[in-house]
Design an enzyme around this catalytic site. Structure first.
Site, short mmCIF file in Angstrom:
data_model
loop_
_atom_site.label_atom_id
_atom_site.label_comp_id
_atom_site.label_asym_id
_atom_site.label_seq_id
_atom_site.Cartn_x
_atom_site.Cartn_y
_atom_site.Cartn_z
N ALA A 147 0.81 -1.22 0.00
CA ALA A 147 0.00 0.00 0.00
C ALA A 147 0.85 1.27 0.00
CB ALA A 147 -0.93 0.00 1.21
N HIS A 203 9.19 -5.48 2.62
CA HIS A 203 8.80 -4.92 1.32
C HIS A 203 9.91 -5.19 0.32
CE1 HIS A 203 5.02 -2.94 2.38
NE2 HIS A 203 5.56 -2.76 3.57
N ASP A 286 0.04 -3.53 12.69
CA ASP A 286 0.11 -2.82 11.41
C ASP A 286 -1.19 -2.03 11.21
OD1 ASP A 286 1.32 -1.97 9.06
OD2 ASP A 286 0.59 -3.66 7.87
N GLY A 322 -3.29 -2.75 5.57
CA GLY A 322 -3.15 -2.55 7.00
C GLY A 322 -4.30 -3.19 7.74
#
Length: 402
Positions: A147, A203, A286, A322
């Site tokens: 995201a 990531h 998160d 999230g």
């Protein structure tokens, strides 16, 4: 020091999470610390100023969240003009979930956002305390951006200078997530580790070899395991393989964040992680700005997100962005999914994150001389009350006189 702080308080009829077990014992606090009663009896010859009957509740260290992007309408990466107002609002909400300290997390943002936000953040709040900031990006792989806004993702072509120019001061920073394959020379991980900053890997399109190299240079955490990284493959297990790698220095534990919200990580994956490397497991939320809010459109950094059917997506897509589950719920979900003990489920949100941050001497434990940050729980792991610095800051349907 106030008279209230100097008070010696004794908690009786309780079960303590101590030494990896539930033990029937009293808890004593004074001056915002958990204290050893023996020298008080024999040297000071003092009795407790007040005694609290806990009705057989579990007393556990307060929960610690290493990765939380916001909540209660606040986005730490977006609300740049009211930073501490937003942090205080989230801090006040988190205590209702048993969280006593946290790492506000900033997602990939323009450089000026970091320069504006970071100097404003202080550790003192009107609720759960700030342990330091978690910077998740912008030094991540665009192919695993999740995201995060691709327009602001950067590489590390200038090494540590790229990072310093982007963030500015690192004084308030506790954790930085990077994709290990971007740090070709290892200079960035080494420099940050020497500064006492926890380097987390995530990531990423990185291989196991990339992860092992980073670990040898000082990286000690994996950001939301299984999410935004290569899936496990038997020929190259990727960053997931760090959980069983034999190339990790013997004096280092690899910790990993795990989102047990019932959405991001399948129960079978939770069980695999738990059974493979239990010592490194840290439950994280998160959580995003929509934590504690109704369904609808909210913010995550510069992106719009939509909460629908109990899940959060980038608006107009099916990409998860999230969690909206509070940490106490994650603890309960994790325990149910794995069948682990009550103590282990609690330690995954207390002792383990404290050890990850090298703060286990004062946080995440009920040992003597640690901070008097703790929670009362029932046997279903519902939060009954929250204490910070020796004060009760939240109580929920508690049949105990405080």
């Amino acid at each position: 020091m106030s008279n209230r702080q100097q008070h010696l308080i004794q908690f009786v009829n309780c079960r303590l999470v101590r030494n990896h077990q539930l033990i029937k014992d009293d808890l004593w606090i004074r001056n915002g610390k958990i204290v050893n009663p023996e020298p008080i009896f024999f040297d000071e010859k003092c009795q407790a100023d007040s005694k609290i009957d806990c009705a057989n509740a579990i007393i556990a260290p307060g929960y610690i969240d290493l990765q939380i992007n916001g909540g209660y309408g606040v986005d730490f990466s977006y609300d740049t003009d009211s930073v501490m107002e937003g942090i205080n609002k989230v801090a006040a909400g988190l205590i209702t979930n048993g969280v006593t300290s946290f790492c506000p997390t900033l997602v990939t943002s323009p450089s000026e956002t970091y320069h504006k936000i970071l100097p404003q953040i202080t550790k003192a709040t009107k609720g759960a305390s700030v342990l330091g900031v978690h910077l998740e990006g912008p030094f991540i792989n665009t192919k695993k951006k999740g995201a995060h806004s691709e327009a602001h993702i950067q590489n590390l072509d200038k090494g540590i200078d790229s990072l310093l120019q982007t963030y500015g001061s690192l004084d308030n920073v506790k954790i930085i997530t990077i994709a290990p394959e971007l740090d070709v020379t290892g200079e960035v991980v080494q420099t940050l580790t020497k500064k006492g900053i926890i380097v987390s890997l995530g990531h990423s399109m990185g291989s196991l070899s990339d992860g092992e190299k980073a670990a040898k240079n000082g990286a000690s955490l994996i950001t939301h395991l299984f999410n935004a990284m290569l899936p496990f493959h038997h020929r190259d297990p990727g960053l997931v393989g760090l959980l069983t790698s034999d190339a990790i220095p013997e004096d280092r534990t690899i910790y990993y964040g795990l989102i047990a919200d019932g959405v991001h990580t399948h129960p079978a994956a939770l069980r695999i992680a738990h059974r493979t490397h239990p010592d490194g497991l840290c439950l994280v939320t998160d959580a995003i700005s929509a934590l504690g809010l109704e369904e609808g459109i909210h913010h995550l950094g510069e992106l719009n997100l939509e909460v629908k059917k109990g899940k959060a997506f980038i608006a107009g897509t099916d990409t998860l962005c999230g969690s909206i589950a509070p940490l106490d719920e994650c603890v309960r979900i994790f325990k149910k999914a794995t069948g682990c003990s009550i103590v282990y489920a609690i330690e995954a949100a207390t002792l383990h994150p404290a050890k990850c941050l090298n703060m286990e001497n004062i946080k995440g434990t009920l040992d003597f001389d640690s901070d008097a940050d703790f929670i009362f729980l029932n046997d279903d792991l519902n939060v009954l009350c929250t204490w910070i610095n020796g004060y009760c800051v939240h109580a929920n349907n508690l049949n105990v006189s405080i």
